[in-house]
Design an enzyme around this catalytic site. Sequence first.
Site, PDB file in Angstrom:
ATOM      1  N   LYS A  76       0.865  -1.177   0.000  1.00  0.00           N
ATOM      2  CA  LYS A  76       0.000   0.000   0.000  1.00  0.00           C
ATOM      3  C   LYS A  76       0.905   1.231   0.000  1.00  0.00           C
ATOM      4  O   LYS A  76       1.939   1.236   0.685  1.00  0.00           O
ATOM      5  CB  LYS A  76      -0.894  -0.023   1.250  1.00  0.00           C
ATOM      6  CG  LYS A  76      -1.909   1.119   1.319  1.00  0.00           C
ATOM      7  CD  LYS A  76      -2.807   0.987   2.559  1.00  0.00           C
ATOM      8  CE  LYS A  76      -3.851   2.095   2.626  1.00  0.00           C
ATOM      9  NZ  LYS A  76      -4.733   1.985   3.817  1.00  0.00           N
ATOM     10  N   SER A 151      -9.809   2.307   3.129  1.00  0.00           N
ATOM     11  CA  SER A 151      -8.903   3.041   2.267  1.00  0.00           C
ATOM     12  C   SER A 151      -7.950   2.145   1.478  1.00  0.00           C
ATOM     13  O   SER A 151      -7.365   2.601   0.501  1.00  0.00           O
ATOM     14  CB  SER A 151      -8.067   3.996   3.123  1.00  0.00           C
ATOM     15  OG  SER A 151      -7.225   3.266   3.991  1.00  0.00           O
ATOM     16  N   SER A 175     -10.179  -0.128   7.248  1.00  0.00           N
ATOM     17  CA  SER A 175      -9.556   0.053   5.932  1.00  0.00           C
ATOM     18  C   SER A 175      -8.916  -1.194   5.337  1.00  0.00           C
ATOM     19  O   SER A 175      -8.554  -1.201   4.161  1.00  0.00           O
ATOM     20  CB  SER A 175      -8.500   1.155   5.999  1.00  0.00           C
ATOM     21  OG  SER A 175      -9.119   2.417   5.968  1.00  0.00           O
TER      22      SER A 175
END
Lengths: 484, 482
Positions: A76, A151, A175
Site C-alpha cells: 500500500k 482506504s 480500511s
Amino acid sequence: MHNLTLTELSAGLGAGEFSSVEVTEHFLARIKRLDGTYNSFITITEEQALAQAAMADQQRAAGSVPALCGVPIAHKDIFCTDGVRTSCGSKMLDNFVPPYNATVVENFAAAGVVVLGKTNMDEFAMGSSNETSYYGPVKNPWQTDCVPGGSSGGSAAAVAARLTPAATATDTGGSIRQPAALCGITGLKPTYGRVSRWGMIAFASSLDQGGPMARTAEDLALMLNEMASFDSKDSTSLEREVPDYRANLNRDVSGMTIGVPEEYFGEGLNPATEQAVRDALAELEKQGAKLKAISLPHSHLSVPAYYVIAPAEASANLSRFDGSRYGYRCENPADLRDMYMRSRSEGFGDEVKRRILIGAYCLSAGYYDAYYNKAMQVRRLIKDDFVSAFKDVDMIAGPTCPNPAFEFGAKSDDPVAMYLEDIYTIATNLAGLPGMSLPCGLVEGKPVGLQLIGNYFDEGRMLNVAHRYQQASDWHSRCAPGID
Amino acid sequence: MTWETVIGLEVHTQLATKTKIFSGASTEFGAAPNTQACAIDLAMPGTLPVLNAEAVRMAVMFGVAIDADIGLISAFDRKNYFYPDLPKGYQTTQLERPIVLAGKVDIQLDDGSTKTVRIHHAHLEEDAGKSLHEDFHGMSGIDLNRAGTPLIEIVSEPDMNSPEEAVAFAKKLHALVVSIGICDGEMAQGSMRFDVNVSVRKKGEELGTRTETKNLNSFRFMERAIVQEVARQIDLIEDGGTVKQETRLYDGDTHTARSMRSKEEANDYRYFPCPDLLPVEIDQAYVDAVRASLPELPEARRTRFMDSYELSAYDASVLSDEIATAAYFETVASRCGDAKLAANWVTGELAARLNSEDVLIQHCPISAEPLAALIARIIDQTISNKMAREVFAAMWEGEGEPDAIIEARGLKQVSDSGAIAGMVDVVIANSAKQVENYRKADEAKRPKMLGYFVGQIMKASKGQANPKQVNEVLLQKLDALL
C-alpha cells in the site's frame, strides 16, 4: 499462474516449477495489461522487482530460503519505500521519495519478497470508497461501476483482480476489512502494536495498524509471519514473540464458543448480507463451534467516538505537511502564512481538509471536554464491552459491512452515510483488537464478508477459524467475472 | 506609596544527553546547520519518536535534587502550532502529567537571610530548531540541529519580589543543574533560557496583571528586563492606565522589550495526549536509585567547606556554588595543604583575574596543580605573598611552572637569619632618630612604628627578605635597646 495462491506460489518456487523471475514477469505483464481498468497501482516498480526476483532465484539456488523468498507482493502506498515515491494517495506527497524503508517493508525485503509496486488508496487513508485518492478512484473488479472500499482499495482490488497474490494494507477504522469484504478477498487487521508503524504514514496513531490482504487465511498466515515484529523504533509496538501463524491452521474448531453480537444484526444491515453471514456462522456451528448471542451495548457510539478521536489525531499528524521541508509547496508564496495556507489548501483534498477541521475543532479550547474527552471515555466503554464479552466467548463474529459494494458517487456527497459503512469495523480499532474479513457470499453478484474479531494477540486462532471455514466453502476462491 | 514586585520564572534547561529526546541524532552544539537532524527531527512522514531514557533520568535527578515529588506516571502531550522551526507542527511536551512535581529551592539574600522559592513543577519537552533571518535575501533559513534537544522547563511559583531575588534564584538553579551534571550551563549557547512573569501591586493588595517576557538568555538581560518591566508597569498604573496581560520579547541588542502578542491573540495550542508515546512509568526503586547517585549538592558542599576547611560562610558559598570552582578549590587545597590560603587565592587573585579577562574557571590558563605549587612556595617561605602575585601573573601569561619562574626571575626570598640580622643591624645603625623615638614612645604605640624599619629593610633586600623573619629579628633587636 496468477490463479495460484501465495502458498501455492511459494510451494511452486520451492519445488522449482517456476522461477521468481518468471512469476514476477507474469504479474508485471498482467498489471500492465489490466490495471488501466482497475487503477489499483499508483507506482509499478518493474525494474526493481525484476532485480529482486533475480536475486531471490540466486538465493534459492544457493540454499535454503524463507518461505516467501521470490514471491511477489504489493505495498500500500502508505508504507515508505527507500528510493520509491510514497504518495499516501495525496498530491501533497506526489513528489515524495523517502530515504528509508518502513519496518514492514524491511521485514518483507529481509524475507526475499519481491515488490511489484505501490497500491492506490484513499488520500492519507481517509475514506471508505477509494474515491478520495489524488490518483483517481480504484474500480471494484467484481463490478467496475462500484467502489472497491477503502482506504486499502488498491491493495484489495489488485488481489481480487489477481494482479498480485497478496498485498500489505492498513486499517484505522476498517480500511483492511471493508475493502477485503467488498472485493471478495481475505484481510486481517492485527492487534494494535503487533505490526510496527515505523515508516507507515500516520493517519490516527492510536488506531492505525498494518496488516495483510490475500486470497486465503492460509496466505495471510504466511504474510503475517513476516509482517509482525517487535520494533524498538515504534514505542507502541509490543514486545511479544511472533508465533508461526501457520502452525494451528487446521486445528478443529469444535468446542469453540463464537459470540454473535446482537448489535451487529440490527437496522441498516442488508438482509441478503445478513443471510450470507448467518449461513457462514451455521457452517462453523456445523463444524462444532458453539454460537452464543452476546451484547456489545456501546456499539452505536463507536462511529461518533471514532470521528472525534481519529480526526483529532490526524489534525496534528498532518501538520508536518506544511510545504517547508518536503512534499508539495505552492508556487511563489508571498510570505510564511501564504506558503502554509496555499500549500495545504492546494495539496490536500476535501476529505482530508474536512477531517483536519473536525479534529482541530474537537481539540480547541472550550470544546475539548465535550468532544475529545467524551470520545475517550466512550472508547473506554467500548473496550470494556469487548473485555467482558471475551470472558464468555473465544471469538466474535458478524458482518464486516452492512452492504455490498456501492456505486461511485453514491455516498460521496454524504459523509455520514459513508462513515456508517464502517459501523461494524470501527469498534475493534477503538479497542485495539484484531479483526479480519473473509468472503462468505455474493449479494447482487457482489461479495460480502464475514468478520471475525479475536481477543488480543489471538490472530492465530482467527486464522485457524477462517481457514477451517475456507476448507468447507469456496467463496474465497471465486473469481470476479471477466478475470481469467 | 510602596509597590511590591511579584516575579515567577520559567526556566528552559537543556539536558546534557548525548542524543536527542526522541531520536538518536547528536545534541552537540555548533555543528554545520542541519547536519545533526535525522529523519525523526525533520518530521519525515512515517517516523516515530522513542523516548531517550537518559533524559528521564536527568529530569528525575533534578526532581530529587530540589526535594520534589516525582511523577511516577508522566505523559507527553502535543502542543500544536505552526512555525518553520517546529517540524512536526506540534511540540511534544508534558502538560497534564509532568515528571517533576512540587519542590523547592533555597536562595541566599544579600542580607544573609535565606528565602525559599517554591517550584510548581518541571516537565520534559523537546526544543525547537532555529530560524535564521539574515543572509538569505529576504527568505529565512532553518537550522534543525537544535530541534529535539531535551529540555526540562522548570516553573517556579511567583515567590520572588525583586530582580535581585530572581537573579539569585536563576543563579542557584544554574549552579544546581551544573553541579548534578544534567546541564552544561553554557548560557551563551542557550543551554539555559528564562521567561519571566512580572506583576506589581501595592503592598497587601491582590496580585496585579502579569506580563511574560520571553527568552532571556543571561542573568544580566534578565535583571535588566525585570527592572524595566517593573518600571513600565508602575508608570502605567500611576498614569491611570492598566497593565495588559501579554507576552513580551526582550531584545538584547537594544535592551528594550516590545509586546509580542496580547492575551486575546494567544494561540489555542489544542493540547492532547501524544498517541505515539506511552505514558512514562517509573517506580520508587528507580527514583531511590537516582537519589542515591546524586552527587553532592551545592548546599551540602557549602556546609562541608565550612566544617572541614574552616572557611567563612562567604568563602564557602563562593567556592561551593559552581561545581567547577569547588573542584578547582579542593584540588588546590589538598595539593598545597593550606585550605585557608587556597581559598584566599581562589576567591582573590584568581577570581579577580578570571573576572577581568572574562574567562570561565573551566578554561583557566592556570590549572589547580600549578597554583597549588605556587602556594606551597609561600608556605615554605621561598617567596612572599607579593612575589607570589608576580609569579601568578607570569604563570597566567604562560611562562611556565612556578619554580621555574621563581628561579628565572631571581625571586627567592632571603630567609638566612644571619643575613637578615645583618640588614637589621645596618638599618638600626642608620636610623638613630627613629630608634630614639621608638624608645621614648608608649608601649602601645611602638608596633605602629615598626613599619618604617621594615620598609627600610625590605628596600635594602630588594624585597626578598622574609618579612616574617624581618619582623621577629627587628623586634628582638629594638627591644634589646630599651
